[in-house]
Design an enzyme around this catalytic site. Structure first.
Site, PDB file in Angstrom:
ATOM      1  N   LYS A  32      42.929  43.561  23.376  1.00  0.00           N
ATOM      2  CA  LYS A  32      41.503  43.432  23.045  1.00  0.00           C
ATOM      3  C   LYS A  32      41.312  42.396  21.946  1.00  0.00           C
ATOM      4  CE  LYS A  32      37.538  46.165  21.404  1.00  0.00           C
ATOM      5  NZ  LYS A  32      37.276  45.723  20.046  1.00  0.00           N
ATOM      6  N   THR A  79      44.182  46.101  19.668  1.00  0.00           N
ATOM      7  CA  THR A  79      43.213  45.155  19.102  1.00  0.00           C
ATOM      8  C   THR A  79      43.964  44.135  18.264  1.00  0.00           C
ATOM      9  OG1 THR A  79      41.470  46.800  19.106  1.00  0.00           O
ATOM     10  CG2 THR A  79      41.196  44.967  17.587  1.00  0.00           C
ATOM     11  N   SER A 118      38.738  54.917  18.762  1.00  0.00           N
ATOM     12  CA  SER A 118      39.319  54.008  17.768  1.00  0.00           C
ATOM     13  C   SER A 118      40.397  54.705  16.938  1.00  0.00           C
ATOM     14  CB  SER A 118      38.189  53.543  16.832  1.00  0.00           C
ATOM     15  OG  SER A 118      38.706  52.992  15.656  1.00  0.00           O
ATOM     16  N   ARG A 169      32.469  40.617  14.220  1.00  0.00           N
ATOM     17  CA  ARG A 169      32.780  41.210  12.921  1.00  0.00           C
ATOM     18  C   ARG A 169      34.046  40.632  12.300  1.00  0.00           C
ATOM     19  NH1 ARG A 169      29.870  46.093  12.674  1.00  0.00           N
ATOM     20  NH2 ARG A 169      31.414  47.390  11.632  1.00  0.00           N
ATOM     21  N   GLN A 199      42.565  53.111  21.283  1.00  0.00           N
ATOM     22  CA  GLN A 199      42.657  51.759  20.699  1.00  0.00           C
ATOM     23  C   GLN A 199      43.620  51.822  19.529  1.00  0.00           C
ATOM     24  OE1 GLN A 199      40.714  50.978  17.439  1.00  0.00           O
ATOM     25  NE2 GLN A 199      42.227  49.316  17.392  1.00  0.00           N
ATOM     26  N   HIS A 211      35.219  41.142  18.683  1.00  0.00           N
ATOM     27  CA  HIS A 211      34.996  42.302  17.816  1.00  0.00           C
ATOM     28  C   HIS A 211      33.499  42.415  17.437  1.00  0.00           C
ATOM     29  CE1 HIS A 211      37.952  45.001  15.608  1.00  0.00           C
ATOM     30  NE2 HIS A 211      36.807  45.447  15.115  1.00  0.00           N
ATOM     31  N   ARG A 241      32.521  40.917   5.857  1.00  0.00           N
ATOM     32  CA  ARG A 241      31.214  41.457   6.283  1.00  0.00           C
ATOM     33  C   ARG A 241      30.336  41.634   5.059  1.00  0.00           C
ATOM     34  NH1 ARG A 241      34.274  45.786  10.093  1.00  0.00           N
ATOM     35  NH2 ARG A 241      35.575  44.235  11.135  1.00  0.00           N
ATOM     36  N   GLY A 262      29.458  48.314  22.685  1.00  0.00           N
ATOM     37  CA  GLY A 262      29.719  48.886  21.353  1.00  0.00           C
ATOM     38  C   GLY A 262      28.418  49.344  20.717  1.00  0.00           C
ATOM     39  N   ARG A 263      27.726  48.401  20.086  1.00  0.00           N
ATOM     40  CA  ARG A 263      26.514  48.792  19.356  1.00  0.00           C
ATOM     41  C   ARG A 263      25.474  49.455  20.259  1.00  0.00           C
ATOM     42  NH1 ARG A 263      28.048  43.926  17.355  1.00  0.00           N
ATOM     43  NH2 ARG A 263      28.472  43.721  15.108  1.00  0.00           N
ATOM     44  N   TYR A 272      26.387  48.495   8.108  1.00  0.00           N
ATOM     45  CA  TYR A 272      27.792  48.546   8.528  1.00  0.00           C
ATOM     46  C   TYR A 272      27.868  48.450  10.061  1.00  0.00           C
ATOM     47  CZ  TYR A 272      32.234  50.427   9.982  1.00  0.00           C
ATOM     48  OH  TYR A 272      33.421  50.592  10.628  1.00  0.00           O
ATOM     49  N   TYR A 322      46.398  49.866  16.630  1.00  0.00           N
ATOM     50  CA  TYR A 322      46.820  48.690  15.858  1.00  0.00           C
ATOM     51  C   TYR A 322      48.325  48.834  15.622  1.00  0.00           C
ATOM     52  CZ  TYR A 322      41.863  48.121  14.491  1.00  0.00           C
ATOM     53  OH  TYR A 322      40.508  47.946  14.492  1.00  0.00           O
ATOM     54  N   GLY A 339      27.822  41.878  22.866  1.00  0.00           N
ATOM     55  CA  GLY A 339      26.454  41.420  23.076  1.00  0.00           C
ATOM     56  C   GLY A 339      25.714  42.049  24.238  1.00  0.00           C
ATOM     57  N   ILE A 340      26.320  43.022  24.903  1.00  0.00           N
ATOM     58  CA  ILE A 340      25.651  43.623  26.072  1.00  0.00           C
ATOM     59  C   ILE A 340      24.512  44.529  25.595  1.00  0.00           C
ATOM     60  CG2 ILE A 340      25.942  45.103  28.119  1.00  0.00           C
ATOM     61  CD1 ILE A 340      27.848  42.826  28.440  1.00  0.00           C
TER      62      ILE A 340
HETATM   63  C1  LIG Z   1      30.478  49.837  13.840  1.00  0.00           C
HETATM   64  C2  LIG Z   1      31.552  49.210  14.674  1.00  0.00           C
HETATM   65  C3  LIG Z   1      32.856  49.650  14.539  1.00  0.00           C
HETATM   66  C4  LIG Z   1      33.872  49.070  15.306  1.00  0.00           C
HETATM   67  N1  LIG Z   1      35.151  49.566  15.211  1.00  0.00           N
HETATM   68  C5  LIG Z   1      36.127  49.053  15.996  1.00  0.00           C
HETATM   69  C6  LIG Z   1      37.439  49.596  15.948  1.00  0.00           C
HETATM   70  O1  LIG Z   1      37.710  50.540  15.216  1.00  0.00           O
HETATM   71  N2  LIG Z   1      38.376  49.027  16.745  1.00  0.00           N
HETATM   72  C7  LIG Z   1      38.098  47.986  17.596  1.00  0.00           C
HETATM   73  O2  LIG Z   1      38.976  47.507  18.301  1.00  0.00           O
HETATM   74  N3  LIG Z   1      36.855  47.467  17.655  1.00  0.00           N
HETATM   75  C8  LIG Z   1      35.862  47.989  16.897  1.00  0.00           C
HETATM   76  N4  LIG Z   1      34.604  47.483  16.976  1.00  0.00           N
HETATM   77  C9  LIG Z   1      34.306  46.414  17.956  1.00  0.00           C
HETATM   78  C10 LIG Z   1      33.909  47.025  19.307  1.00  0.00           C
HETATM   79  O3  LIG Z   1      35.000  47.634  19.934  1.00  0.00           O
HETATM   80  C11 LIG Z   1      33.363  45.963  20.251  1.00  0.00           C
HETATM   81  O4  LIG Z   1      34.310  44.931  20.350  1.00  0.00           O
HETATM   82  C12 LIG Z   1      32.027  45.361  19.800  1.00  0.00           C
HETATM   83  O5  LIG Z   1      31.201  46.366  19.262  1.00  0.00           O
HETATM   84  C13 LIG Z   1      31.350  44.706  21.005  1.00  0.00           C
HETATM   85  O6  LIG Z   1      30.165  44.076  20.625  1.00  0.00           O
HETATM   86  P1  LIG Z   1      28.723  44.781  20.763  1.00  0.00           P
HETATM   87  O7  LIG Z   1      28.629  45.735  19.623  1.00  0.00           O
HETATM   88  O8  LIG Z   1      27.786  43.649  20.680  1.00  0.00           O
HETATM   89  O9  LIG Z   1      28.688  45.501  22.105  1.00  0.00           O
HETATM   90  C14 LIG Z   1      33.571  48.030  16.213  1.00  0.00           C
HETATM   91  C15 LIG Z   1      32.247  47.603  16.342  1.00  0.00           C
HETATM   92  C16 LIG Z   1      31.250  48.179  15.600  1.00  0.00           C
HETATM   93  C17 LIG Z   1      29.833  47.704  15.782  1.00  0.00           C
END
Ligand SMILES: Cc1cc2nc3c(=O)[nH]c(=O)nc-3n(C[C@H](O)[C@H](O)[C@H](O)COP(=O)(O)O)c2cc1C
Length: 393
Positions: A260, A163, A114, A287, A135, A284, A172, A338-339, A32, A137, A317-318
């Site tokens: 965003k 977002t 979030s 995703r 963040q 995102h 996914r 993020g990740r 996930y 919606y 991607g950072i």
């Molecule tokens: C597990 C996970 C959950 C996420 N949940 C949200 C979210 O609730 N709202 C949102 O705007 N972006 C969400 N994102 C996207 C992140 O805000 C971000 O755009 C993204 O992780 C950036 O890429 P990176 O993971 O390569 O850094 C999520 C990303 C991941 C990996």
């Protein structure tokens, strides 16, 4: 069974933290977090795009005191990167969003919460004094959207980000394949996998707080807090969000506001025209719509189109300090991760997030010294160019 600080400290980079996260988490949780939409072309592109750029150093510059301070959303940050919103952090570690927010605060950077978090706006506000962004919606229930705005104001959040890349849930397939559910359920098909991850599974039983904390008080179906994310997106959010909604929200909020999930100069100009103060150039994390470009590849064009007034954040991607430098050199005011911090969270809770941010901070500081740029403002377009040689990492 405790998480191992030693193993976390043995991680030398974000890739190592990802490997430890993989070991700690049952399949459904890891995939996930790690997975993305369709064929995950965008997911791969987001990280690989950074390899296409070269950093061009200038030497014989006094870099004894490198300074990482950055300003974004009217907030002075101690780092040029901050933390993107990610939903349902309880899936990855029982210390969840609260731990991530505490670490962001201790590094003097901004934490984004979030809508679909497992810690609430009020809990985060009570836990940290540092800068926070909510963040949001646009929900079908306008009252709920207004409620989030008011609660963010009451709780001292510095900025709001809308977002916009979720008009419907992304496809996914790893989530479907591994049977991701919220809350996670022990089933015949996953019991062996859960038993192979005893630390995470024991915390599942001891801390079963898997609720969407921001909507838990509501009387309707989402108040039960156990709705799946795909169901939340597809039942609670309006699918026809337009620029009019975004403009309405900017006025309703009345403070620093980011949109965003934009990737084109046309959309960035529209965001600027309706009064957004920032754009998070993002897909995102791959995703949502697969085959979109990497955010870092969009920043220079968007910067040229919008001029200097609109704040640009590269999100996606950072994984390295040099990625941060490349994004800044191409025209971003800041970047967002993020990740990178989620891998740390799954690797070792608060301690793991601390490790992730320490590694990235050290990499950025070292990179700035090697690049010959003592302050973030010194980093500019002369420090980056497209490479003639492609390298896969
Ligand atoms: C597990 C996970 C959950 C996420 N949940 C949200 C979210 O609730 N709202 C949102 O705007 N972006 C969400 N994102 C996207 C992140 O805000 C971000 O755009 C993204 O992780 C950036 O890429 P990176 O993971 O390569 O850094 C999520 C990303 C991941 C990996």
């Amino acid at each position: 069974m405790p998480y191992s600080k030693k193993k976390v400290n043995n991680c030398l980079n974000i890739r190592d933290l990802r490997a430890l996260a993989r070991k700690n988490l049952p399949d459904a949780m890891f995939h996930y977090m790690d997975g993305a939409a369709d064929d995950e072309i965008t997911l791969a592109r987001n990280t690989q795009a950074f390899n296409n750029y070269e950093l061009m150093p200038n030497y014989l510059v006094d870099v004894e005191a490198v300074k990482l301070e950055t300003e974004i959303f009217g907030q002075k940050l101690d780092l040029p990167f901050f933390l993107s919103p990610t939903g349902m952090n309880r899936l990855f570690h029982h210390e969840k969003e609260l731990a991530v927010a505490r670490v962001a605060d201790s590094f003097g950077t901004l934490y984004s919460l979030s809508t679909v978090a497992t810690s609430s706006i009020e809990e985060i506000s009570a836990a940290i004094d540092g800068p926070k962004m909510f963040q949001i919606y646009i929900h079908k229930d306008e009252g709920l959207t207004r409620e989030f705005v008011q609660r963010s104001k009451d709780s001292g959040f510095a900025a709001l980000c809308l977002t916009v890349d979720v008009p419907t849930a992304g496809n996914r397939e790893r989530e479907l394949f591994y049977g991701m559910s919220m809350p996670p359920k022990l089933r015949y098909g996953n019991i062996i996998d859960f038993l192979k991850h005893p630390t995470w599974t024991s915390k599942l039983l001891m801390h079963p707080d898997f609720k969407l904390a921001n909507v838990v008080a509501r009387k309707d179906v989402i108040g039960k807090g156990v709705i799946s994310l795909m169901d939340y997106f597809n039942t609670q959010l309006i699918p026809n969000v337009t620029w009019d909604h975004a403009q309405w929200l900017i006025e309703e909020w009345g403070g620093p506001f980011a949109i965003k999930g934009l990737l084109t100069k046309e959309d960035a100009i529209k965001a600027q025209n309706i009064g957004a103060s920032a754009v998070m150039i993002s897909n995102h994390g791959g995703r949502q719509l697969d085959s979109t470009p990497a955010p870092v590849d969009c920043v220079a064009e968007i910067r040229d189109a919008v001029g200097d007034d609109l704040e640009l954040i590269v999100d996606g991607g950072i994984r390295r300090g040099t990625d941060v430098l490349k994004a800044l050199a191409l025209g971003a005011n800041a970047v967002s991760i993020g990740r990178a911090y989620l891998f740390g969270l799954a690797a070792g809770g608060e301690f793991g997030v601390l490790r992730a941010l320490s590694l990235l901070k050290d990499e950025v500081a070292r990179g700035m010294a090697l690049l010959g740029t003592p302050t973030v403002k010194d980093i500019g377009s002369k420090h980056v160019r497209l490479s003639k040689t492609s390298v896969k990492s």
